[in-house]
Design an enzyme around this catalytic site. Structure first.
Site, PDB file in Angstrom:
ATOM      1  N   HIS A 175       0.837  -1.205   0.000  1.00  0.00           N
ATOM      2  CA  HIS A 175       0.000   0.000   0.000  1.00  0.00           C
ATOM      3  C   HIS A 175       0.869   1.253   0.000  1.00  0.00           C
ATOM      4  O   HIS A 175       0.684   2.160  -0.820  1.00  0.00           O
ATOM      5  CB  HIS A 175      -0.907  -0.049   1.233  1.00  0.00           C
ATOM      6  CG  HIS A 175      -1.687   1.195   1.517  1.00  0.00           C
ATOM      7  ND1 HIS A 175      -3.065   1.212   1.530  1.00  0.00           N
ATOM      8  CD2 HIS A 175      -1.314   2.462   1.836  1.00  0.00           C
ATOM      9  CE1 HIS A 175      -3.488   2.427   1.831  1.00  0.00           C
ATOM     10  NE2 HIS A 175      -2.438   3.203   2.028  1.00  0.00           N
ATOM     11  N   GLU A 176       1.814   1.316   0.933  1.00  0.00           N
ATOM     12  CA  GLU A 176       2.602   2.538   1.088  1.00  0.00           C
ATOM     13  C   GLU A 176       3.591   2.742  -0.051  1.00  0.00           C
ATOM     14  O   GLU A 176       3.681   3.832  -0.618  1.00  0.00           O
ATOM     15  CB  GLU A 176       3.348   2.518   2.432  1.00  0.00           C
ATOM     16  CG  GLU A 176       2.445   2.444   3.657  1.00  0.00           C
ATOM     17  CD  GLU A 176       1.534   3.643   3.822  1.00  0.00           C
ATOM     18  OE1 GLU A 176       1.745   4.673   3.153  1.00  0.00           O
ATOM     19  OE2 GLU A 176       0.590   3.552   4.622  1.00  0.00           O
TER      20      GLU A 176
ATOM     21  N   GLU B 135      -6.603   6.589  -0.729  1.00  0.00           N
ATOM     22  CA  GLU B 135      -6.428   5.406   0.111  1.00  0.00           C
ATOM     23  C   GLU B 135      -6.999   4.168  -0.575  1.00  0.00           C
ATOM     24  O   GLU B 135      -6.426   3.083  -0.496  1.00  0.00           O
ATOM     25  CB  GLU B 135      -7.078   5.614   1.480  1.00  0.00           C
ATOM     26  CG  GLU B 135      -6.448   6.710   2.324  1.00  0.00           C
ATOM     27  CD  GLU B 135      -4.965   6.507   2.568  1.00  0.00           C
ATOM     28  OE1 GLU B 135      -4.503   5.344   2.575  1.00  0.00           O
ATOM     29  OE2 GLU B 135      -4.260   7.514   2.750  1.00  0.00           O
TER      30      GLU B 135
ATOM     31  N   HIS C 137       0.833   4.236  -2.911  1.00  0.00           N
ATOM     32  CA  HIS C 137       1.032   5.688  -2.908  1.00  0.00           C
ATOM     33  C   HIS C 137       2.199   6.113  -3.792  1.00  0.00           C
ATOM     34  O   HIS C 137       2.265   7.269  -4.220  1.00  0.00           O
ATOM     35  CB  HIS C 137       1.268   6.173  -1.474  1.00  0.00           C
ATOM     36  CG  HIS C 137       0.045   6.123  -0.613  1.00  0.00           C
ATOM     37  ND1 HIS C 137      -1.179   6.610  -1.019  1.00  0.00           N
ATOM     38  CD2 HIS C 137      -0.137   5.646   0.648  1.00  0.00           C
ATOM     39  CE1 HIS C 137      -2.059   6.435  -0.046  1.00  0.00           C
ATOM     40  NE2 HIS C 137      -1.462   5.851   0.972  1.00  0.00           N
TER      41      HIS C 137
END
Length: 700
Positions: free
Chosen positions: A448-449, A506, A453
């Protein structure tokens, strides 16, 4: 019409959590390995971060600072810098054990949240203890003379459960709570957009601002800074004449304290990048310049692999109902080098791994800037709610030119309450879920990070009119036509996409992680070589997301028709899409009278393995393209449709989910203090009293 039991269940969600689990951040072994210089640096950065805690309290609610002061006065000694004699306070007030416990639970939650609105969920909570008993404790406190005045001003608000709209953070035009928008008649959405365009015309970035409305043609833009000044501008925006007063000095006192602590931190920096970073932080907070904070962030990105990591300022926009203004936060942490080595391997492969993402190379970042991806142990985090991972800075231009950092907060991940029930997971899956939940979540956070992103391009025009893409050759895959819109100078994803911006991002990052959940290469990087383990992890990853999507109903308000938590809104959207794609389904258990008695989310393991990635790819394209091309209307329309629960979820099913709601954990943070010329770590007992003491001793 809702039944009385359903109404009671709905109202109960606005009560303080009963018996919330209390966890601690384990950091002492790593702290003890720091040098005296590193400890002093960490101490002063932490002090600077917490100096802005009153900003957070005030940004959320106009009552936040007063409530924090009230609770600190009632439960501190006469110095107001440490906890008072709580046993004596309990005896003097005459509360029995049950009422005293209920009061301490409320106080701990309010002090941790920096007010009486949940940072995770954005809804108000009120004490379970009766008002007259709370009042007796106020009058019995050693600081009663000043505490009583605050109580008289706040008591009605503390216990108010009407109107229901006021119990939610959101657009004040709809009756919700927000202290970003001020005035007897707050700015409407159109007026906020008008002020945004005015700020762009004046080349002022609104990240650190608030808006006060005087009339439909007169506004004040309040800019957070130590220095105070004011200038009036007469402007014409899209044919509308407005008067905009730009007033510097918002939160001046709090920022002045932060600056004073940063000057002390400056004496203990490890290198020139840290020195320049702190100097630019100081300049930014003194003058209100977002550009200086951007420059500080460039030096922060270039400070690769520091022993003590930190970041501070106005960072995330989750609490702004219009998605453009940021909440203060700051953290100090110690790098866990052993775990960080694992993340470095993922960074090494990231440029190749993102090539498989489904939107194609035209919509991917031109160059994946190798980030510093580290495992951190949080020492101090000035925020109402700690995330498990962070990807910053949020300035897109810096991410493109200099890169970014990913951090996994390992002691936050580890701070989990024991023996909490696993709701909405069938008994057939419970053992496997329990075995792999933490491991699957670790993989999800990392993907995810870094890859979520860290991927995806924004099409932009710079101040000289140059575009970072070719509009004639770049085709929008949703329309088959050339791209016609992009971000103009001064615009950000937050200002263009508006209220959905944070949650959509998100959702995009979560979906990237789901798209890559079956990657054998990534699993091997994290030490999962066995094919059966990899298969189990893929399954549990989808099951974990689906369960989160059901629990997201806790944060959906059917009256206001809004989500109260950005990440949970994202997870609900993904879960609904999984159901649409036949990857998951709900199973209901009903008794002979048709009453819902149990609920499970079931994931089709075979379908996930066959087309789970393909399904997540379809969703990713729908999320990425509108964001890339600055299509605010398209992004908002799609995201609202994706994340609005179906009608059958709004009634009995939501009530059932609320009835199974688990109390949110409270995390006790340590503090650091000087003993002579040495900085030492002070930890607190894992009790309600210890939680309150830790908050008071930060001298909020």
């Amino acid at each position: 019409m809702a039944s009385s039991s359903a109404a009671a269940t709905s109202k109960a969600r606005f009560l303080a959590d009963p018996n919330p689990p209390i966890c601690k951040l384990t950091v002492e072994p790593s702290f003890n390995l720091l040098t005296d210089k590193e400890k002093a640096y960490a101490h002063w950065i932490g002090k600077a971060s917490w100096a802005g805690a009153r900003i957070i309290a005030d940004q959320v609610s106009k009552y936040g600072v007063q409530l924090t002061d009230l609770l600190a006065q009632v439960f501190s000694d006469t110095s107001r810098t440490t906890i008072g004699d709580l046993a004596a306070l309990k005896t003097k007030s005459g509360l029995d054990d049950e009422d005293w416990t209920l009061l301490l639970e409320y106080v701990g939650q309010a002090m941790s949240n920096l007010g009486n609105f949940r940072s995770f969920g954005h809804s108000k909570f009120v004490p379970r203890v009766a008002r007259d008993k709370f009042e007796r404790v106020v009058d019995a406190s050693v600081n009663a003379s000043t505490a009583r005045k605050l109580w008289d001003e706040l008591a009605d608000h503390i216990y108010a459960l009407e109107p229901e709209a006021s119990l939610l953070i959101g657009d004040p035009n709809k009756g919700h709570m927000s202290n970003y928008y001020l005035g007897d008649s707050v700015a409407t959405a159109d007026e906020v957009a008008l002020v945004q365009k005015a700020a762009e015309q004046l080349k002022i970035k609104v990240l650190t601002t608030r808006v006060r409305k005087h009339s439909p043609s007169k506004f004040t833009l309040l800019v957070a800074s130590v220095n105070k000044s004011s200038k009036t501008h007469d402007l014409e925006i899209d044919g509308t004449k407005i008067e905009l007063i730009v007033e510097y000095g918002d939160y001046s006192a709090e920022l002045a304290k932060a600056v004073a602590h940063l000057r002390e931190a400056l004496k203990h920096v490890a290198n020139d990048h840290q020195k320049s970073m702190i100097e630019l932080y100081i300049k930014s907070f003194e003058t209100g310049s977002v550009e200086d904070h951007e420059e500080a962030s460039r030096h922060w990105v270039k400070d690769v692999g520091p022993v003590v990591e930190s970041y501070i300022g106005f960072i995330e926009t989750y609490t702004d109902p219009f998605g453009a203004r940021a909440e203060w936060e700051g953290f100090t942490a110690i790098v866990n080098k052993e775990l960080s080595a694992k993340y470095e391997k993922l960074v090494d492969r990231a440029p190749e791994l993102i090539k498989v993402l489904p939107w194609g190379k035209d919509f991917e970042v031109d160059t994946f800037r190798r980030p510093d991806f580290t495992a951190l142990e949080i020492l101090s985090f000035a925020t109402p709610d700690m995330p498990a991972g962070i990807n910053i800075p949020n300035y897109y231009e810096i991410r493109e030119s200099d890169g970014f950092k990913n951090v996994s907060l390992v002691n936050v991940l580890a701070a989990k309450p024991p023996n909490q029930p696993i709701t909405f997971v069938h008994s057939d899956d419970a053992q496997l879920y329990d075995k792999y939940e933490n491991t699957a979540f670790e993989l999800q956070v990392a993907n995810h990070e870094l890859l979520g992103h860290g991927s995806g391009k924004l099409f932009q025009e710079d101040k000289d009119g140059k575009l970072n893409f070719d509009p004639e050759k770049t085709i929008n895959p949703l329309t088959g036509e050339s791209v016609k819109t992009w971000y103009k100078p001064g615009q950000t994803a937050g200002s263009v996409l508006g209220a959905c911006s944070s949650s959509l991002e998100e959702c995009r990052a979560e979906t990237v992680a789901m798209f890559l959940a079956g990657s054998s290469e990534i699993m091997k990087i994290f030490g999962h070589e066995d094919a059966q383990v990899q298969s189990d992890l893929l399954y549990v990853s989808f099951l974990t997301m689906a369960r989160a999507g059901i629990r997201a109903l806790e944060y959906w308000d059917p009256v206001a028709r809004k989500h109260q938590q950005a990440h949970m809104q994202a997870r609900m959207g993904i879960t609904l899409f999984m159901i649409e794609e036949k990857l998951a389904k709900l199973e209901e258990v009903r008794d002979a009278d048709g009453k819902l008695t149990d609920l499970w989310i079931r994931v089709d393991r075979e379908a996930v393995e066959k087309h789970g990635q393909q399904s997540m790819g379809k969703l990713l394209v729908r999320l990425q393209i509108p964001k890339s091309i600055a299509d605010g209307d398209g992004a908002r329309s799609f995201y609202a449709a994706l994340t609005t629960p179906p009608q059958e979820w709004d009634g009995e099913l939501r009530d059932f989910v609320l009835s199974r709601r688990l109390p949110r954990r409270s995390i006790i943070q340590p503090t650091t203090v000087f003993e002579g010329d040495k900085v030492v770590l002070k930890e607190y007992p894992l009790t309600r009293e210890g939680l309150i003491q830790s908050c008071i001793e930060r001298v909020l």
